[in-house]
Design a protein around this motif. Structure first.
Motif, short mmCIF file in Angstrom:
data_model
loop_
_atom_site.label_atom_id
_atom_site.label_comp_id
_atom_site.label_asym_id
_atom_site.label_seq_id
_atom_site.Cartn_x
_atom_site.Cartn_y
_atom_site.Cartn_z
N GLU A 132 0.82 -1.20 0.00
CA GLU A 132 0.00 0.00 0.00
C GLU A 132 0.86 1.26 0.00
O GLU A 132 1.83 1.36 0.75
CB GLU A 132 -0.94 0.00 1.21
N THR A 134 0.39 5.79 -0.77
CA THR A 134 -0.54 6.89 -0.94
C THR A 134 0.11 8.01 -1.74
O THR A 134 1.34 8.15 -1.74
CB THR A 134 -1.01 7.45 0.42
N LYS A 140 -5.10 6.50 -1.51
CA LYS A 140 -4.50 5.20 -1.80
C LYS A 140 -4.25 5.05 -3.30
O LYS A 140 -5.11 5.37 -4.11
CB LYS A 140 -5.42 4.08 -1.31
#
Length: 245
Positions: A132, A134, A140
């Motif tokens: 993950e 951002t 995201k």
């Protein structure tokens, strides 16, 4: 902004010396292209990180590219670790390039080979959904893996897997190199700067001669060479036929 082609260089000027002609060709063909410099080149014998930043900006204007960023990793000391991989993953997911170019897999400067492995590893990891990241708005990012990673050829000799004809834009490529006035030979430069291997007129001649040598391989005046771990596929032989103008 989505880019078709994104070139990574560990030092500002790596791109100009090695694959700026290819960026110019693709830009002239209507593609969106960009450059990401990993470091500010702050350990360079000549000039400063501030002067390199300005020179990189001037070169970007000459090349007419769509974006140029600097990730400000530590020149000479950056590592192929999670922190730096995530920086590159974030950039790849931001611009979603189909093809990326990066430093030679081995070279006289140890940063070059280490950078090549770092970018190659990050390009694979960028396609994993469970990693993950951002964006600058804390949104995201979606996973993205470029279709190809190619290494441009730098100081050491490698037999290229393929070459790109850059004859039509070679003068502009040289102009982009000369934008780095603190780094390369300049008859009007201050003699107070120490002379180095790359500041000699012979170094620039070697860049020109390499382009001539690669050009000779395909019967053109100038070309840039690339390496590929991945097999390159063609749909038809048309891609191999240079159309006369």
């Amino acid at each position: 902004m989505k880019l078709e082609l994104l070139a990574f260089g560990v030092h500002p000027d790596d791109i100009e010396l090695s694959c700026a002609g290819t960026l110019l060709i693709e830009k002239n063909n209507g593609k969106k292209v960009g450059i990401v410099d990993l470091t500010q080149g702050e350990l360079g014998t000549r000039g400063t990180s501030e002067s390199r930043k300005e020179e990189a900006k001037n070169s970007a204007t000459i090349l007419g590219i769509d974006v140029r960023e600097n990730l400000e990793m530590a020149d000479g000391f950056f590592k192929n670790d999670e922190e730096n991989q995530r920086k590159i993953i974030t950039v790849l997911r931001k611009y979603r390039p189909e093809i990326i170019l990066c430093n030679a897999p081995d070279d006289r400067h140890p940063d070059h080979g280490r950078s090549a492995q770092l970018v190659n590893d990050a390009a694979f990891l960028s396609g994993l959904m469970k990693i993950e990241t951002t964006d600058e708005n804390n949104q995201k990012q979606e996973a993205w893996r470029p279709k190809y990673v190619f290494n441009y050829i730098q100081d050491l000799y490698f037999k290229p897997d393929f070459v790109i004809d850059v004859s039509s834009v070679f003068d502009k490529k040289i102009e982009s190199i000369e934008a780095f006035a603190t780094q390369f030979y300049n008859a009007n430069a201050s003699n107070e700067e120490p002379q180095t291997y790359i500041s000699s007129p012979e170094f620039l001649e070697s860049i020109i001669n390499r382009a001539k040598m690669f050009g000779k391989m395909i019967g053109v005046k100038y070309a840039e060479g690339f390496l590929s771990k991945k097999m390159i596929g063609l749909k038809t032989f048309d891609a191999l036929i240079q159309k006369s103008t």
